[in-house]
Design an enzyme around this catalytic site. Structure first.
Site, PDB file in Angstrom:
ATOM      1  N   CYS A 157     -56.393 -90.468  96.181  1.00 59.38           N
ATOM      2  CA  CYS A 157     -56.275 -90.845  94.774  1.00 59.38           C
ATOM      3  C   CYS A 157     -56.090 -92.356  94.673  1.00 59.38           C
ATOM      4  O   CYS A 157     -55.534 -92.855  93.702  1.00 59.38           O
ATOM      5  CB  CYS A 157     -55.071 -90.166  94.126  1.00 59.38           C
TER       6      CYS A 157
ATOM      7  N   GLU B 125     -68.758 -95.406  91.177  1.00 58.10           N
ATOM      8  CA  GLU B 125     -68.246 -94.652  90.024  1.00 58.10           C
ATOM      9  C   GLU B 125     -68.995 -95.122  88.789  1.00 58.10           C
ATOM     10  O   GLU B 125     -69.212 -96.323  88.641  1.00 58.10           O
ATOM     11  CB  GLU B 125     -66.734 -94.886  89.866  1.00 58.10           C
TER      12      GLU B 125
ATOM     13  N   ARG C 256     -45.109 -97.620  95.126  1.00 59.25           N
ATOM     14  CA  ARG C 256     -44.596 -96.860  93.980  1.00 59.25           C
ATOM     15  C   ARG C 256     -45.115 -95.436  93.971  1.00 59.25           C
ATOM     16  O   ARG C 256     -44.368 -94.494  93.762  1.00 59.25           O
ATOM     17  CB  ARG C 256     -44.956 -97.575  92.684  1.00 59.25           C
TER      18      ARG C 256
ATOM     19  N   HIS D 101     -61.829 -89.845  88.814  1.00 59.42           N
ATOM     20  CA  HIS D 101     -60.866 -90.957  88.712  1.00 59.42           C
ATOM     21  C   HIS D 101     -59.887 -90.737  87.548  1.00 59.42           C
ATOM     22  O   HIS D 101     -59.764 -91.577  86.638  1.00 59.42           O
ATOM     23  CB  HIS D 101     -61.620 -92.290  88.537  1.00 59.42           C
TER      24      HIS D 101
HETATM   25  N1  LIG Z   1     -56.766 -92.957  90.973  1.00 56.47           N
HETATM   26  C1  LIG Z   1     -56.090 -93.605  90.064  1.00 56.47           C
HETATM   27  O1  LIG Z   1     -56.231 -93.366  88.869  1.00 56.47           O
HETATM   28  C2  LIG Z   1     -55.114 -94.642  90.502  1.00 56.47           C
HETATM   29  C3  LIG Z   1     -55.232 -95.259  91.724  1.00 56.47           C
HETATM   30  N2  LIG Z   1     -54.315 -96.184  92.116  1.00 56.47           N
HETATM   31  C4  LIG Z   1     -54.473 -96.811  93.444  1.00 56.47           C
HETATM   32  O2  LIG Z   1     -53.298 -96.558  94.204  1.00 56.47           O
HETATM   33  C5  LIG Z   1     -52.954 -97.741  94.905  1.00 56.47           C
HETATM   34  C6  LIG Z   1     -51.464 -97.752  95.188  1.00 56.47           C
HETATM   35  O3  LIG Z   1     -50.753 -97.903  93.970  1.00 56.47           O
HETATM   36  P1  LIG Z   1     -49.175 -98.229  93.935  1.00 56.47           P
HETATM   37  O4  LIG Z   1     -48.445 -97.285  94.794  1.00 56.47           O
HETATM   38  O5  LIG Z   1     -48.806 -98.313  92.512  1.00 56.47           O
HETATM   39  O6  LIG Z   1     -49.195 -99.663  94.587  1.00 56.47           O
HETATM   40  P2  LIG Z   1     -47.997-100.384  95.367  1.00 56.47           P
HETATM   41  O7  LIG Z   1     -48.405-101.796  95.477  1.00 56.47           O
HETATM   42  O8  LIG Z   1     -46.698-100.047  94.750  1.00 56.47           O
HETATM   43  O9  LIG Z   1     -48.046 -99.716  96.820  1.00 56.47           O
HETATM   44  C7  LIG Z   1     -49.008-100.015  97.781  1.00 56.47           C
HETATM   45  C8  LIG Z   1     -48.312 -99.921  99.124  1.00 56.47           C
HETATM   46  O10 LIG Z   1     -49.299-100.076 100.132  1.00 56.47           O
HETATM   47  C9  LIG Z   1     -48.689-100.783 101.203  1.00 56.47           C
HETATM   48  N3  LIG Z   1     -49.713-101.341 102.071  1.00 56.47           N
HETATM   49  C10 LIG Z   1     -50.393-102.497 101.920  1.00 56.47           C
HETATM   50  N4  LIG Z   1     -51.248-102.655 102.949  1.00 56.47           N
HETATM   51  C11 LIG Z   1     -51.100-101.565 103.754  1.00 56.47           C
HETATM   52  C12 LIG Z   1     -51.723-101.153 104.948  1.00 56.47           C
HETATM   53  N5  LIG Z   1     -52.670-101.894 105.529  1.00 56.47           N
HETATM   54  N6  LIG Z   1     -51.351 -99.973 105.473  1.00 56.47           N
HETATM   55  C13 LIG Z   1     -50.396 -99.215 104.888  1.00 56.47           C
HETATM   56  N7  LIG Z   1     -49.753 -99.561 103.748  1.00 56.47           N
HETATM   57  C14 LIG Z   1     -50.117-100.731 103.179  1.00 56.47           C
HETATM   58  C15 LIG Z   1     -47.838-101.810 100.510  1.00 56.47           C
HETATM   59  O11 LIG Z   1     -46.830-102.284 101.360  1.00 56.47           O
HETATM   60  C16 LIG Z   1     -47.281-101.021  99.350  1.00 56.47           C
HETATM   61  O12 LIG Z   1     -46.024-100.453  99.687  1.00 56.47           O
HETATM   62  C17 LIG Z   1     -53.422 -98.857  93.981  1.00 56.47           C
HETATM   63  O13 LIG Z   1     -53.686-100.041  94.689  1.00 56.47           O
HETATM   64  C18 LIG Z   1     -54.648 -98.307  93.351  1.00 56.47           C
HETATM   65  O14 LIG Z   1     -55.781 -98.696  94.101  1.00 56.47           O
HETATM   66  C19 LIG Z   1     -53.255 -96.517  91.338  1.00 56.47           C
HETATM   67  C20 LIG Z   1     -53.090 -95.937  90.110  1.00 56.47           C
HETATM   68  C21 LIG Z   1     -54.053 -94.983  89.569  1.00 56.47           C
HETATM   69  O1  LIG Z   2     -57.616 -96.929  84.341  1.00 53.44           O
HETATM   70  C1  LIG Z   2     -57.726 -95.926  85.045  1.00 53.44           C
HETATM   71  O2  LIG Z   2     -57.843 -94.802  84.608  1.00 53.44           O
HETATM   72  C2  LIG Z   2     -57.716 -96.106  86.552  1.00 53.44           C
HETATM   73  C3  LIG Z   2     -56.354 -96.416  87.069  1.00 53.44           C
HETATM   74  C4  LIG Z   2     -56.394 -96.984  88.421  1.00 53.44           C
HETATM   75  O3  LIG Z   2     -57.246 -96.736  89.211  1.00 53.44           O
HETATM   76  C5  LIG Z   2     -55.329 -97.923  88.801  1.00 53.44           C
HETATM   77  O4  LIG Z   2     -54.361 -98.056  88.038  1.00 53.44           O
HETATM   78  O5  LIG Z   2     -55.458 -98.551  89.851  1.00 53.44           O
END
Ligand SMILES: NC(=O)C1=CN([C@@H]2O[C@H](COP(=O)(O)OP(=O)(O)OC[C@H]3O[C@@H](n4cnc5c(N)ncnc54)[C@H](O)[C@@H]3O)[C@@H](O)[C@H]2O)C=CC1
Ligand SMILES: O=C(O)CCC(=O)C(=O)O
Length: 540
Positions: A228, A259, A149, A277
């Site tokens: 991120c 963190e 996503r 974060h």
């Molecule tokens: N810094 C922040 O505040 C936030 C951090 N995140 C992090 O971002 C990550 C991704 O979020 P979304 O895109 O929403 O998740 P998502 O599940 O939609 O996308 C993750 C993608 O990674 C792919 N994937 C899985 N294993 C893989 C590998 N070994 N190599 C390459 N691609 C691989 C999957 O096929 C999937 O398309 C989350 O798991 C979370 O850890 C998410 C939201 C906020």
């Molecule tokens: O709750 C937060 O601010 C962190 C979000 C996050 O890392 C995630 O959605 O994976």
């Protein structure tokens, strides 16, 4: 219901729970004696990324049914331990994708144009124009690891900057990549070709330490890295060393191994931008996440609807409404069969026929297994979340088969066969009139009986007088009969059911199954009766 909000959530999140009469909501500032103590009688726990919902914490939450993760990454939750305890873990995928993508783009531009340094030198009273000449993003190659996503939102925005986009994600369809102007390449090509590299994968055993001294070595000189996603994707010291040596041109990091960040090899590195974060922390994302999560948790607690669960397939409200009667039926059928196997249970075969075979059946399967594991004293901890996992732990194999189309249009039928070392037991059932579970067969004998309340299942020889004796004995013991269903083995039945065998399933009106024990004992003394089972069907 008691809901513990262990981390700060938006007011709208609170409002969803507060609308439920009688629900107790505990906010972070009301947790006085520690989270473990607060969870001792809680039904739901809501966390963001700071609280570690590990196995030890979950041990202090015997009533907990759901953990809501307000966000995406669930690496702070021990999902195996939760599954084992029958706790659903839900998150809110997509709700903060735009927020993260926008910060990612912001960090890329900040790296390209040294915006943080321009700002700090200006505030320090310096006009340092010469050292602040940057580069454009246009024409540069952006490597995206993880095209989910967030990765795709980043790709769409980066395309508008005129970047060449390459991506690595073994689980994305090439057509999705193409539609978003992403060329799929192997991971090493991402490292070799990217001017900017951005990470958007979850933390798994495959992705942990993805950026390390070996992968950095093959990266294009001057590459800029944005993270991120999760701190653990990068070996921090290796990246810091590569930045100091000039091999890596800069980094923008929103996430870290520890963190909040207290000590870091990145402190004082000029071309490293750090943020605490905050990628998903926008008003819009937090509002959307909070409301979505609160509704999911509420719907699970009130209705059993499972949405966005990471330890169980999700169902839409409509899908859930359609299969809910079959979940209940599967549980009752499992309970009906519980203890029916002559030996140690080795294998459970579950067959779905008709319309249910076309949909998601995991909840039906788990309910059936939980029903089978249920014991008269309610000692089983299996529920519709953890039942398959518990079966696996006990070494019981689960086999499933599905037949969507059946000749004769028998509707949706569930059949369970319990295989044991000393023989098999089987039964099938359906749902009639929208929500009435009905037994269709037991041990190869066709019958039509309600799967409801207290039942007496009687195997007898098909000889005159037995049915009358059953009625008389139950009457003598003041046990009222609510329903009396009869079935008999036919000559074309399997060899396991000899011709001349019959089955009666009698639904009786008793306050508790134990009130009918004397009647059952009397039935067992009737010569033509081979076996009697008293079954009290409860709700899962
Ligand atoms: N810094 C922040 O505040 C936030 C951090 N995140 C992090 O971002 C990550 C991704 O979020 P979304 O895109 O929403 O998740 P998502 O599940 O939609 O996308 C993750 C993608 O990674 C792919 N994937 C899985 N294993 C893989 C590998 N070994 N190599 C390459 N691609 C691989 C999957 O096929 C999937 O398309 C989350 O798991 C979370 O850890 C998410 C939201 C906020
Ligand atoms: O709750 C937060 O601010 C962190 C979000 C996050 O890392 C995630 O959605 O994976």
């Amino acid at each position: 219901m008691k809901i513990v909000l262990a981390e700060k959530v938006s007011p709208a999140t609170l409002a969803v729970f507060q609308q439920e009469p009688g629900w107790q909501i505990v906010t972070p500032d009301q947790i006085k004696n520690g989270l473990a103590a607060e969870l001792s009688d809680a039904d739901a726990l809501v966390v963001r990324s700071a609280v570690q919902a590990d196995a030890k914490l979950l041990e202090s939450a015997p009533k907990l049914r759901v953990i809501g993760r307000a966000g995406v990454g669930v690496d702070n939750i021990d999902t195996d331990a939760a599954t084992h305890r029958g706790i659903v873990v839900m998150n809110t995928p997509g709700a903060n994708a735009v927020a993260v993508a926008e910060l990612t783009l912001g960090l890329m531009i900040s790296l390209a144009r040294a915006i943080p340094r321009a700002n700090s030198t200006m505030h320090a009273g310096k006009w340092d124009k010469k050292s602040l000449q940057g580069q454009e993003l246009r024409g540069k190659t952006l490597g995206i690891v993880g095209l989910g996503r967030i990765g795709l939102e980043v790709a769409r925005r980066a395309a508008s900057f005129g970047m060449n986009i390459i991506g690595y994600d073994p689980f994305v369809a090439p057509v999705i990549a193409r539609e978003n102007n992403v060329t799929l390449v192997p991971i090493d090509d991402i490292f070799k070709a990217s001017d900017y590299l951005t990470l958007h994968v979850g933390l798994t055993t495959q992705t942990e330490g993805l950026i390390n001294s070996t992968s950095i070595k093959i990266m294009k000189k001057g590459i800029r890295i944005i993270n991120c996603a999760r701190g653990e994707l990068i070996v921090e010291q290796a990246l810091a060393d590569a930045i100091k040596s000039g091999h890596v041109g800069g980094a923008a990091l929103d996430v870290f191994h520890q963190e909040p960040l207290k000590e870091s090899p990145f402190y004082n590195l000029d071309n490293v931008i750090l943020s605490p974060h905050i990628a998903g922390a926008t008003d819009e994302a937090q509002e959307a996440i909070g409301i979505q999560l609160a509704m999911q948790v509420r719907d699970y607690l009130k209705l059993g609807v499972v949405q966005n669960a990471v330890n169980l397939p999700s169902l839409s409200h409509e899908e859930y409404k359609e299969i809910a009667p079959y979940i209940e039926m599967a549980d009752r059928l499992g309970q009906f069969l519980a203890h029916a196997t002559p030996g140690n249970l080795e294998n459970i075969q579950i067959s779905y026929t008709g319309r249910i075979a076309a949909g998601k059946t995991d909840l039906i399967r788990n309910a059936a297994i939980a029903g089978i594991f249920s014991s008269a004293d309610g000692g089983s901890t299996a529920n519709r979340i953890n039942a398959a996992a518990i079966a696996a732990e006990r070494g019981i194999r689960i086999q499933e088969d599905k037949k969507e189309f059946t000749p004769g249009g028998a509707g949706s039928v569930l059949k369970i066969v319990l295989h044991s070392s000393d023989g098999d037991a089987s039964a099938s059932a359906t749902v009639l009139h929208g929500n009435s579970p009905r037994l269709l067969s037991y041990d190869g004998i066709d019958i039509e009986a309600p799967l409801h309340g207290t039942l007496v299942a009687i195997r007898n020889h098909d000889v005159p007088g037995v049915v009358g004796r059953i009625g008389t004995i139950l009457g003598e013991q003041s046990v009222n009969i609510a329903n009396f269903a009869l079935g008999r083995a036919h000559s074309n039945h399997s060899q396991r059911v000899p011709h001349g065998q019959a089955l009666a399933v009698v639904q009786i009106d008793v306050p508790k199954a134990s009130s009918a024990t004397a009647a059952v004992d009397a039935l067992r003394r009737v010569e033509a009766i081979a076996s009697v089972r008293l079954i009290e069907l409860g709700k899962l």
